[in-house]
Design a protein around this motif. Sequence first.
Motif, short mmCIF file in Angstrom:
data_model
loop_
_atom_site.label_atom_id
_atom_site.label_comp_id
_atom_site.label_asym_id
_atom_site.label_seq_id
_atom_site.Cartn_x
_atom_site.Cartn_y
_atom_site.Cartn_z
N ARG A 170 0.83 -1.20 0.00
CA ARG A 170 0.00 0.00 0.00
C ARG A 170 0.87 1.26 0.00
N HIS A 171 0.21 2.36 -0.32
CA HIS A 171 0.87 3.67 -0.41
C HIS A 171 0.13 4.62 0.52
N TYR A 172 0.82 5.10 1.55
CA TYR A 172 0.18 5.91 2.57
C TYR A 172 0.77 7.32 2.63
N LEU A 173 -0.03 8.24 3.14
CA LEU A 173 0.41 9.60 3.43
C LEU A 173 0.17 9.85 4.91
N MET A 174 1.19 10.36 5.60
CA MET A 174 1.09 10.67 7.02
C MET A 174 1.63 12.07 7.30
N CYS A 175 1.25 12.60 8.44
CA CYS A 175 1.71 13.92 8.86
C CYS A 175 2.34 13.81 10.25
N PRO A 176 3.60 14.19 10.41
CA PRO A 176 4.23 14.12 11.74
C PRO A 176 3.46 14.97 12.77
N SER B 103 7.95 -1.57 7.92
CA SER B 103 8.40 -2.94 8.15
C SER B 103 7.53 -3.95 7.42
N LEU B 104 6.29 -3.57 7.13
CA LEU B 104 5.37 -4.45 6.39
C LEU B 104 5.53 -4.29 4.88
N GLY B 105 6.45 -3.44 4.46
CA GLY B 105 6.74 -3.29 3.04
C GLY B 105 5.97 -2.20 2.33
N HIS B 106 5.28 -1.34 3.09
CA HIS B 106 4.47 -0.29 2.48
C HIS B 106 5.27 0.99 2.29
N THR B 107 4.78 1.86 1.43
CA THR B 107 5.40 3.16 1.19
C THR B 107 4.68 4.22 2.01
N VAL B 108 5.44 5.07 2.66
CA VAL B 108 4.86 6.14 3.47
C VAL B 108 5.41 7.49 3.02
N GLU B 109 4.54 8.33 2.51
CA GLU B 109 4.89 9.71 2.18
C GLU B 109 4.58 10.59 3.38
N LEU B 110 5.26 11.74 3.47
CA LEU B 110 5.05 12.66 4.57
C LEU B 110 4.68 14.04 4.05
N ILE B 111 3.71 14.66 4.72
CA ILE B 111 3.34 16.04 4.45
C ILE B 111 3.87 16.89 5.58
N GLU B 112 4.30 18.11 5.27
CA GLU B 112 4.85 19.00 6.29
C GLU B 112 3.73 19.52 7.19
N PRO B 113 3.85 19.34 8.50
CA PRO B 113 2.81 19.85 9.41
C PRO B 113 2.83 21.37 9.48
N MET B 114 1.66 21.97 9.68
CA MET B 114 1.55 23.41 9.77
C MET B 114 1.32 23.83 11.22
N ALA B 115 1.99 24.89 11.64
CA ALA B 115 1.77 25.43 12.97
C ALA B 115 0.32 25.90 13.08
#
Length: 285
Positions: A19-25, A63-75
């Motif tokens: 899978r291909h995921y997008l996350m935000c720190p 670790s499960l083999g997925h791709t994780v993209e990151l978006i820059e968090p906004m204040a």
Amino acid sequence: MTVIDTRTQTAPQRTARTRHYLMCPPQHFEVTYAINPWMNTQVPVDVERAHVQWEVLRNTYLSLGHTVELIEPMAGQPDMVFAANGGLVVGKRAYGAKFRFPERTAEGVAYGEWLSEFGIDVFQPAQINEGEGDFLALKKMILAGTGFRTSLEAHIEAANALDRPVVSLELVDPRFYHLDTAIAILDDGHGDSPAEIAYFPGAFSRHSQRTLRDLFPNAILCTEADALVLGLNSVSDGRNVVVPSAAERFSEQLRERGYNPVPVDLSEFLKSGGSVKCCTMEMHR
């Protein structure tokens, strides 16, 4: 003469799909306002622990083999960590988010811009909706929630934007204010097996419960206790189900069906009414 069948039924073999995921720190994550029953500004977030929990979730996907993209968090956008709410992506198209509460308005713009820069054709919504919080994509349909955050008109708009059939489901318990708190997609139906879900019946109106029974007669029915630790706010790749660790009975139910539960602790995010799925936008193929 009565013959008793003592053969043990074997759970089906499940197949994971990358899978291909997008996350935000969670750089700015805290509870500074209350827009759902889970949020209490008098209960502080352990910021350091929240960062560790989020990193564990991200590394679990990797670790499960997925791709994780990151978006820059906004204040000033403490809920931006809940990436699922930022839109619904199917292939190269996305239905953008338009949040109900003004505190989160800027998130919809930020996620839409990120998706556009990533090469996704983003439909700018006119109707109130909160992305994958209330839209769950399967191969043959999209399950759509309404009642608290996403308007019924948005279901029609999303169907037109993505050219997918949409099944409307009414949420009636404010504790389960988004669809992804009341339903978990376990198998999206892209392989040889049919789509499979888990859900908590008490979150839905009577007619929506009937719709779910008709569409998914073999669904896992989650207990209220597990639903109240947001156990259904899980993410599955078709075999491995990343699930809140407090949902112990739900993990047992998953094993009984041949899934591999992967428990993670996101207790700090529960203070804002979110967990695994809330932190994860899937960019569906």
